[in-house]
Design a protein around this motif. Structure first.
Motif, mmCIF file in Angstrom:
data_model
loop_
_atom_site.group_PDB
_atom_site.id
_atom_site.type_symbol
_atom_site.label_atom_id
_atom_site.label_comp_id
_atom_site.label_asym_id
_atom_site.label_seq_id
_atom_site.Cartn_x
_atom_site.Cartn_y
_atom_site.Cartn_z
ATOM 1 N N TYR A 26 0.837 -1.192 0.000
ATOM 2 C CA TYR A 26 0.000 0.000 0.000
ATOM 3 C C TYR A 26 0.875 1.245 0.000
ATOM 4 N N VAL A 27 0.620 2.133 -0.956
ATOM 5 C CA VAL A 27 1.276 3.439 -0.964
ATOM 6 C C VAL A 27 0.201 4.409 -0.496
ATOM 7 N N GLY A 28 0.240 4.770 0.795
ATOM 8 C CA GLY A 28 -0.898 5.477 1.365
ATOM 9 C C GLY A 28 -2.113 4.580 1.180
ATOM 10 N N PRO A 29 -3.221 5.129 0.687
ATOM 11 C CA PRO A 29 -4.422 4.312 0.514
ATOM 12 C C PRO A 29 -4.424 3.522 -0.804
ATOM 13 N N VAL A 30 -3.438 3.726 -1.648
ATOM 14 C CA VAL A 30 -3.446 3.093 -2.968
ATOM 15 C C VAL A 30 -2.813 1.705 -2.904
ATOM 16 N N LYS A 31 -3.627 0.700 -3.210
ATOM 17 C CA LYS A 31 -3.137 -0.679 -3.217
ATOM 18 C C LYS A 31 -2.404 -0.935 -4.526
ATOM 19 N N ALA A 64 -5.576 15.376 -13.338
ATOM 20 C CA ALA A 64 -5.508 14.662 -14.617
ATOM 21 C C ALA A 64 -5.637 13.151 -14.455
ATOM 22 N N GLY A 65 -5.603 12.655 -13.208
ATOM 23 C CA GLY A 65 -5.792 11.226 -13.001
ATOM 24 C C GLY A 65 -4.595 10.495 -12.409
ATOM 25 N N CYS A 66 -3.566 11.245 -12.041
ATOM 26 C CA CYS A 66 -2.389 10.637 -11.410
ATOM 27 C C CYS A 66 -2.783 10.098 -10.031
ATOM 28 N N GLN A 67 -2.250 8.916 -9.663
ATOM 29 C CA GLN A 67 -2.667 8.302 -8.398
ATOM 30 C C GLN A 67 -1.576 8.240 -7.335
ATOM 31 N N ILE A 68 -0.314 8.309 -7.771
ATOM 32 C CA ILE A 68 0.817 8.322 -6.842
ATOM 33 C C ILE A 68 1.824 9.320 -7.415
ATOM 34 N N VAL A 69 2.394 10.159 -6.556
ATOM 35 C CA VAL A 69 3.359 11.123 -7.089
ATOM 36 C C VAL A 69 4.693 10.993 -6.358
ATOM 37 N N ARG A 70 5.760 11.198 -7.097
ATOM 38 C CA ARG A 70 7.094 11.095 -6.533
ATOM 39 C C ARG A 70 7.792 12.431 -6.686
ATOM 40 N N VAL A 71 8.602 12.777 -5.701
ATOM 41 C CA VAL A 71 9.379 14.013 -5.788
ATOM 42 C C VAL A 71 10.847 13.682 -5.542
ATOM 43 N N ALA A 72 11.728 14.428 -6.212
ATOM 44 C CA ALA A 72 13.164 14.282 -5.966
ATOM 45 C C ALA A 72 13.497 14.864 -4.597
ATOM 46 N N VAL A 73 14.394 14.205 -3.876
ATOM 47 C CA VAL A 73 14.844 14.722 -2.579
ATOM 48 C C VAL A 73 16.377 14.757 -2.592
ATOM 49 N N PRO A 90 -3.598 15.804 -2.517
ATOM 50 C CA PRO A 90 -4.564 14.716 -2.382
ATOM 51 C C PRO A 90 -3.991 13.353 -2.785
ATOM 52 N N LEU A 91 -2.669 13.256 -2.974
ATOM 53 C CA LEU A 91 -2.074 12.008 -3.465
ATOM 54 C C LEU A 91 -1.045 11.457 -2.476
ATOM 55 N N PRO A 92 -0.862 10.140 -2.475
ATOM 56 C CA PRO A 92 0.268 9.591 -1.714
ATOM 57 C C PRO A 92 1.585 10.076 -2.299
#
Lengths: 363, 363
Positions: A26-31, A64-73, A90-92
């Protein structure tokens, strides 16, 4: 004709029945995995320490419909912004970490929903284990992302493919010794064939969910082809649990392409789909214009509908009949079809209006 | 980790070793099937009776790499122009015939290199057999093109797929009774999953060469995804002998997309390939601009070269090292790599010039 023995009794339903079984994380609520719908991911291009810009871009991606987002750290300054970013989106949120395990530890403290790292480019092996233990306590998954570019001495396929897979599986075993199994794996190569082969091989060797993508796929036109083939081929073989199209350019196009790939394979809601013919010498109406205008006027309308805009009487009536709504063109006019029935003749000038009107009625 | 038994001993070399064996046919001098290179086709959008416009468009397609061209033959007026068109073009010419077998007979008299028809939409069954006999005498192949739109009562997959395949195989048997075996088959559906399944099924049931395409794929952005997945998945499984990307719009884009698909799978010469990263928050140079300028300045240059333009020091050096030529960006500068070796530091402003210069040297 040499009639060959069919290798399967039936070819249909292939994609649904053959989907690879993977464990769920699970990534946050996204299975992800375990039979879940395939999710679409993207990655921001803003400086992560610019919280407002990053939040704005993530919201646009979510819309636009993206469900998981990643950011550079890349810096501690960026890591320290993650909590604030997370509270406003609103996204994991997944933190992309390289070299320094302390950035991952801070990201976990900030409450991110997942970590992506490549153990092979982290400076401290013991540091990676610290991250694994912290992720276990926080109950968040780690994606082990092995990119072809990170494999030293891999050279070209076939060696490269085997090295990528063996490397990823060795990391998995390291993590498992710490009783950590919330793992996703990605094996991205910039070579499409190597990418496909690497995922095929690892799919047969473990049950972790797979994050699909072709890395460094280049500018949009090239990436659209490379990513569609790479991701599409694997999905069509039942392999893959979450996808990211990688493009040089704004990430919004990545999300749109990802969704388009899933739609094309019947793995996501269709939305408004316009099928249209390639306008050969038989076409007597201005098809491109009609298609573009219908798409533009129905952009943003929610619902599932297939609209066929066909230029002639050869394949036109067949396609128009199979779609929810269709036009089969003649010379300056067309026949309107609704749910398989021919309704009436429509002059070319009115086609766009009529199609948009009928579409709105059907939705 | 559950280590699953590998379903193959090796995943590599998959595409080459698994290519489906098909019989060879010849479209003019172009061999299709029987182990030949996969050829790229397109279809004109001009009125075929406008000989000058048609010839001009075909020449443009040939210049871009098209290997077989098809023209619509909706009228006897069009059919009577085919000889003149053929005498002025450098490509084998295929006549696309519907409804009226007399158009096919005239096309053969005019000297075309192949016929494409769907026996299911021809008015006269005996007329089709006349065409087969004429093609046999002229020693040219016929493509049996069964489109999903032409199948009455097929509905949606799985029925549709089975009906398309059975229909095509029945036509093959009809042709074989006339001792005619110079057959290609296409089974295009506007639904990508149905297209893939139909080709997979027929690939296992006969040895005729297969012409791949997704029909009515829509405008370029949609078609690029649908066609890449449909055609790419099949090619990656070793299925397919010649391809056509179908797009609503000018056919030049069809040829470019077709070649791009073959290149992505290592099935055509690479040409100048630019791989570039998706520019995340770690990127400190204006990557999109650099990529576009390098591509623009090397457009039309013949030769095979992979150039990696990477935004940062994470995957950058690895990808830059694997490519023939590469830049891994830092803050306002980058490291130049040539054939795997780091050469020197280059300021951002000079990157485009240096890459273009080095590329020309290597080619």
């Amino acid at each position: 004709m040499i009639r060959l023995a069919a290798s399967r009794t039936t070819a249909t339903g292939w994609m649904m029945t053959k989907r690879r079984k993977s464990r769920a994380v699970y990534v946050g609520p996204v299975k992800v995995g375990g039979g879940a719908k395939i999710s679409v991911q993207s990655m921001t291009t803003t400086h992560t320490h610019d919280v407002d810009a990053t939040v704005a871009q993530i919201r646009e991606l979510a819309e636009a419909g993206c469900q998981i987002v990643r950011v550079a750290v890349p810096t501690m300054k960026a890591a320290l912004c993650l909590g604030r970013i997370k509270s406003r989106i609103p996204l994991p949120l997944v933190a992309d970490i390289h070299f320094d395990h302390k950035l991952a530890l801070e990201a976990i403290r900030q409450g991110v929903d997942g970590i992506r790292l490549n153990p092979g480019n982290m400076r401290s092996r013991e540091g990676v284990f610290e991250v694994v233990r912290a992720a276990k306590r926080a109950e968040i998954p780690i994606r082990i992302g092995v990119n072809s570019g990170s494999i030293r001495g891999g050279g070209k396929a076939p060696n490269l493919v085997k090295l990528m897979v063996d490397t990823a599986l060795r990391y998995c075993e390291d993590f498992e010794r710490l009783k950590f199994r919330d793992i996703k794996i990605s094996l991205k190569a910039s070579d499409v064939a190597a990418t496909i082969d690497a995922y095929r091989l690892i799919a047969s060797q473990c049950d972790y969910p797979l994050h699909l993508g072709v890395t460094a796929a280049g500018p949009p036109d090239t990436s659209l082809v490379k990513s569609s083939i790479g991701i599409g081929t694997l999905l069509a073989e039942g392999i893959g649990d979450t996808i990211r199209v990688s493009m040089t350019g704004p990430p919004l196009a990545e999300v749109k392409a990802g969704l388009e790939i899933l739609r094309a394979l019947g793995l996501a809601e269709r939305g408004i789909e316009v099928v249209s013919c390639p306008t050969c010498g038989r076409c007597e109406i201005d098809l491109s214009r009609i298609v573009e205008q219908v798409r533009a006027r129905l952009a943003g309308v929610k619902g599932n509908l297939q609209i066929a805009v066909m230029g002639c009487v050869v394949n036109g009536p067949g396609e128009a009949r199979e779609a929810d709504l269709g036009i089969a063109g003649g010379k300056g006019f067309g026949f309107l079809f609704r749910k398989g029935r021919r309704i009436r003749k429509v002059p070319e000038k009115q086609m766009v209006d009529v199609l948009v009107q009928e579409a709105r009625k059907l939705i």
